[in-house]
Design a protein around this motif. Sequence first.
Motif, short mmCIF file in Angstrom:
data_model
loop_
_atom_site.label_atom_id
_atom_site.label_comp_id
_atom_site.label_asym_id
_atom_site.label_seq_id
_atom_site.Cartn_x
_atom_site.Cartn_y
_atom_site.Cartn_z
N THR A 1 12.66 113.35 1.82
CA THR A 1 13.81 113.29 2.74
C THR A 1 15.11 113.16 1.96
O THR A 1 16.12 113.81 2.28
CB THR A 1 13.66 112.10 3.71
OG1 THR A 1 12.53 112.34 4.55
CG2 THR A 1 14.90 111.93 4.57
N LYS B 1 16.08 107.53 9.92
CA LYS B 1 16.79 108.15 8.79
C LYS B 1 15.91 108.29 7.54
O LYS B 1 16.42 108.50 6.44
CB LYS B 1 18.08 107.39 8.46
CG LYS B 1 19.08 107.39 9.61
CD LYS B 1 20.38 106.70 9.25
CE LYS B 1 21.34 106.74 10.44
NZ LYS B 1 22.63 106.08 10.12
N HIS C 1 17.16 114.16 9.16
CA HIS C 1 16.51 112.97 9.71
C HIS C 1 16.04 113.25 11.13
O HIS C 1 16.83 113.34 12.06
CB HIS C 1 17.51 111.80 9.72
CG HIS C 1 18.07 111.50 8.36
ND1 HIS C 1 19.25 110.81 8.16
CD2 HIS C 1 17.61 111.81 7.11
CE1 HIS C 1 19.50 110.70 6.88
NE2 HIS C 1 18.52 111.31 6.21
#
Length: 299
Positions: free
Chosen positions: A101, A120, A108
């Motif tokens: 990520t 997130k 997100h």
Amino acid sequence: MTQEEKVQKLTNSMANFVGYIGKKLPDDVIAKLEELGQKEDRPLPKVLYETMTRNQKLAVSLDRPSCQDTGVLQFWCKCGTGFPLINELEALLKDAVVKATFETPLRHNSVETFDEYNTKKNVGKGTPTVWWDIIPNSDQCEIYAYMAGGGCTLPGKAMVLMPGAGYEGVTEFVLDVMTSYGLNACPPLLVGVGVATSVETAALLSKKALMRPIGSHNENERAAYMEDLLEDAINKIGLGPQGMGGNYSVMGVNIENTARHPSAIGVAVNVGCWSHRRGHVIIDKDLNITCTTHSEVKL
């Protein structure tokens, strides 16, 4: 190598893999999009296919995801009982998603239901989703990774047909979903169809069908014939790339099935969008990784 070092090694490899499939489509998807673009004879859809090809080249050269919606990560693990990291696998996949990520980066997309806040990190309650197939007497693990974006998730639908609906009812159900929601999923689509007894078994099969290579067929010849019939029927709807009209609306139709109760047919549809971001790796007991979907990936 200690167990902790093994976990860290596989975590890093899977994080790299997740990031990579977000940027580069599988070999079979790229080839199919190019094929459809060459076969299409209408000006607008032809331009759209050319744009998809350009999108892919830019995503790789600029090192960015091929679609801004990098989806919710889903993993299908066909794991042997003797695989050395079977106990740590689900936790390390979550850690790999968090790592990817921030490093890729990924949008997100994990929002806690009812509490309505974005973690997130792309992890939350039940995300990433991990399904398991446990394989006795094996020391290797196969992992299918899939980015389920919002668009390709919208057409997802499952129901149990009334007795007597038969395979005509299955066909009607699939075409109803395509005509009602197909536009939302950014065609051309890979359509996964599950046929079983209940909604949950059919739904899971329809998602599993999306992991199959484009151009593959169900091992049952009647089911394989139905795949071809549905592909032709959906193409004739005329959705075309991005729903702008054209001769080709799907990259293929994959059907997965089980035996069923004699008085019921559970049927489900899941689709992959044109940016069908899925990948498949095989990991041996020494953590050597072979990727079957992307020829150029280095993990």
